[in-house]
Write a protein that holds these residues in place. Structure first.
Motif, PDB file in Angstrom:
ATOM      1  N   PRO A 109       3.779 -12.438   1.629  1.00  0.00           N
ATOM      2  CA  PRO A 109       2.871 -11.853   0.347  1.00  0.00           C
ATOM      3  C   PRO A 109       3.171 -11.570  -1.048  1.00  0.00           C
ATOM      4  O   PRO A 109       4.796 -11.905  -0.595  1.00  0.00           O
ATOM      5  N   SER A 110       2.232 -11.984  -1.762  1.00  0.00           N
ATOM      6  CA  SER A 110       2.942 -11.645  -3.343  1.00  0.00           C
ATOM      7  C   SER A 110       3.374 -10.144  -3.556  1.00  0.00           C
ATOM      8  O   SER A 110       3.471  -9.533  -2.838  1.00  0.00           O
ATOM      9  N   GLN A 111       3.902 -10.439  -4.749  1.00  0.00           N
ATOM     10  CA  GLN A 111       4.291  -8.582  -5.230  1.00  0.00           C
ATOM     11  C   GLN A 111       3.824  -7.947  -5.372  1.00  0.00           C
ATOM     12  O   GLN A 111       3.761  -7.086  -5.291  1.00  0.00           O
ATOM     13  N   ARG A 112       2.939  -8.176  -6.045  1.00  0.00           N
ATOM     14  CA  ARG A 112       1.394  -7.456  -5.928  1.00  0.00           C
ATOM     15  C   ARG A 112       0.494  -7.159  -5.021  1.00  0.00           C
ATOM     16  O   ARG A 112       0.170  -5.992  -4.892  1.00  0.00           O
ATOM     17  N   MET A 113       0.629  -7.770  -3.808  1.00  0.00           N
ATOM     18  CA  MET A 113      -0.034  -7.294  -2.585  1.00  0.00           C
ATOM     19  C   MET A 113       1.124  -6.214  -1.817  1.00  0.00           C
ATOM     20  O   MET A 113       0.552  -5.291  -1.525  1.00  0.00           O
ATOM     21  N   LEU A 114       2.679  -6.968  -2.121  1.00  0.00           N
ATOM     22  CA  LEU A 114       3.301  -5.755  -1.731  1.00  0.00           C
ATOM     23  C   LEU A 114       3.632  -4.385  -3.049  1.00  0.00           C
ATOM     24  O   LEU A 114       3.555  -3.660  -1.390  1.00  0.00           O
ATOM     25  N   ARG A 115       3.154  -4.505  -3.603  1.00  0.00           N
ATOM     26  CA  ARG A 115       3.152  -3.173  -4.743  1.00  0.00           C
ATOM     27  C   ARG A 115       1.850  -2.097  -4.333  1.00  0.00           C
ATOM     28  O   ARG A 115       1.450  -0.850  -4.363  1.00  0.00           O
ATOM     29  N   GLU A 165       4.236   0.516   7.908  1.00  0.00           N
ATOM     30  CA  GLU A 165       3.142  -0.424   6.437  1.00  0.00           C
ATOM     31  C   GLU A 165       2.239  -1.179   6.373  1.00  0.00           C
ATOM     32  O   GLU A 165       1.174  -0.336   7.235  1.00  0.00           O
ATOM     33  N   VAL A 166       1.881  -0.955   5.137  1.00  0.00           N
ATOM     34  CA  VAL A 166       0.159  -1.797   4.815  1.00  0.00           C
ATOM     35  C   VAL A 166       0.598  -3.170   4.353  1.00  0.00           C
ATOM     36  O   VAL A 166       1.035  -2.790   3.045  1.00  0.00           O
ATOM     37  N   ARG A 167      -0.395  -3.965   4.919  1.00  0.00           N
ATOM     38  CA  ARG A 167      -0.479  -5.063   4.645  1.00  0.00           C
ATOM     39  C   ARG A 167      -1.485  -5.589   3.431  1.00  0.00           C
ATOM     40  O   ARG A 167      -2.812  -4.904   4.270  1.00  0.00           O
ATOM     41  N   MET A 168      -1.931  -6.161   2.330  1.00  0.00           N
ATOM     42  CA  MET A 168      -3.259  -6.323   1.840  1.00  0.00           C
ATOM     43  C   MET A 168      -3.413  -7.537   2.369  1.00  0.00           C
ATOM     44  O   MET A 168      -2.564  -8.633   2.902  1.00  0.00           O
ATOM     45  N   SER A 169      -4.393  -7.954   2.115  1.00  0.00           N
ATOM     46  CA  SER A 169      -4.885  -9.407   1.894  1.00  0.00           C
ATOM     47  C   SER A 169      -4.450 -10.247   0.806  1.00  0.00           C
ATOM     48  O   SER A 169      -4.803  -9.111   0.157  1.00  0.00           O
ATOM     49  N   PRO A 170      -4.865 -11.077   0.401  1.00  0.00           N
ATOM     50  CA  PRO A 170      -4.633 -11.968   0.093  1.00  0.00           C
ATOM     51  C   PRO A 170      -5.687 -11.523  -1.517  1.00  0.00           C
ATOM     52  O   PRO A 170      -5.397 -11.321  -3.040  1.00  0.00           O
ATOM     53  N   LEU A 197      -6.641  -8.481  -2.105  1.00  0.00           N
ATOM     54  CA  LEU A 197      -6.408  -6.666  -2.229  1.00  0.00           C
ATOM     55  C   LEU A 197      -7.321  -6.553  -1.871  1.00  0.00           C
ATOM     56  O   LEU A 197      -8.015  -4.919  -1.671  1.00  0.00           O
ATOM     57  N   LYS A 198      -8.440  -7.210  -0.568  1.00  0.00           N
ATOM     58  CA  LYS A 198      -9.922  -6.270   0.040  1.00  0.00           C
ATOM     59  C   LYS A 198      -9.807  -5.423   1.139  1.00  0.00           C
ATOM     60  O   LYS A 198     -10.678  -4.702   1.224  1.00  0.00           O
ATOM     61  N   ILE A 199      -8.630  -5.349   1.909  1.00  0.00           N
ATOM     62  CA  ILE A 199      -8.644  -5.154   3.286  1.00  0.00           C
ATOM     63  C   ILE A 199      -6.632  -4.899   3.310  1.00  0.00           C
ATOM     64  O   ILE A 199      -6.244  -5.709   3.612  1.00  0.00           O
ATOM     65  N   ALA A 200      -6.882  -3.150   3.526  1.00  0.00           N
ATOM     66  CA  ALA A 200      -5.410  -3.414   4.246  1.00  0.00           C
ATOM     67  C   ALA A 200      -5.449  -2.829   5.853  1.00  0.00           C
ATOM     68  O   ALA A 200      -6.238  -2.295   6.029  1.00  0.00           O
ATOM     69  N   THR A 201      -4.807  -3.414   6.133  1.00  0.00           N
ATOM     70  CA  THR A 201      -3.963  -3.132   7.528  1.00  0.00           C
ATOM     71  C   THR A 201      -2.757  -2.481   7.427  1.00  0.00           C
ATOM     72  O   THR A 201      -1.637  -2.414   6.976  1.00  0.00           O
ATOM     73  N   ALA A 202      -3.101  -0.800   8.073  1.00  0.00           N
ATOM     74  CA  ALA A 202      -2.055  -0.037   7.962  1.00  0.00           C
ATOM     75  C   ALA A 202      -1.955   0.006   9.397  1.00  0.00           C
ATOM     76  O   ALA A 202      -2.575  -0.129  10.032  1.00  0.00           O
ATOM     77  N   TYR A 203       0.095  -0.217   9.642  1.00  0.00           N
ATOM     78  CA  TYR A 203       0.536  -0.327  11.078  1.00  0.00           C
ATOM     79  C   TYR A 203       0.905   1.295  10.942  1.00  0.00           C
ATOM     80  O   TYR A 203       1.401   1.804   9.903  1.00  0.00           O
ATOM     81  N   VAL A 204       0.519   1.715  12.176  1.00  0.00           N
ATOM     82  CA  VAL A 204       0.854   3.143  12.185  1.00  0.00           C
ATOM     83  C   VAL A 204       1.770   3.246  13.157  1.00  0.00           C
ATOM     84  O   VAL A 204       1.489   2.665  15.236  1.00  0.00           O
TER      85      VAL A 204
END
Length: 135
Positions: free
Chosen positions: A9-15, A47-52, A54-61
């Protein structure tokens, strides 16, 4: 010039993922979701992983203290649109509000399996043998 693709993931996706994680946590802590299952469960968002894009956020709970994680994950996904609407004030700098998807976080179970393997007598014996060879 060809654009290189990377699986990392890019720095922006992580942020942005960290900002979305904090915003979802606030919504859940304030008890804005009116579902008894969600209200009475302590939910850890690891964790929340963003799609490239930034339109989909997958939250791991991880629902704590609940044997059946699937029912809590299903309830969160039922209320995903409501939660998305509540993220607006915290994420107003984003061009698009991401769709939120909830998934069960199995990383803790994986860590426990690795730990139990490392503590097994066979591995301990091999590790002891390696340290004896070095001396």
């Amino acid at each position: 010039m060809a654009k290189t693709t990377s699986s990392a993931p890019s720095q922006r996706m992580l942020r942005v993922g960290e900002q979305v994680r904090a915003a979802i946590t606030q919504v859940l802590q304030r008890g804005e979701v009116l579902d008894p299952l969600i209200e009475n469960t302590v939910i850890s968002i690891s964790e929340v992983r963003m799609s490239p894009d930034l339109k989909i956020a997958t939250a791991y709970v991880t629902p704590l203290g609940v044997a059946d994680h699937a029912t809590v994950i299903e309830a969160l996904n039922r209320h995903a649109k409501f939660i998305r609407g509540r993220l607006g004030p915290q994420l107003r700098q984003m061009k698009y509000m991401p769709d939120v998807r909830f998934r069960d976080d199995t990383s803790f179970e994986n860590y426990q399996k690795i730990d139990s393997l490392l503590r097994s007598p066979e591995v301990s014996r091999d590790l002891d043998r390696d340290t004896d060879d070095e001396e």
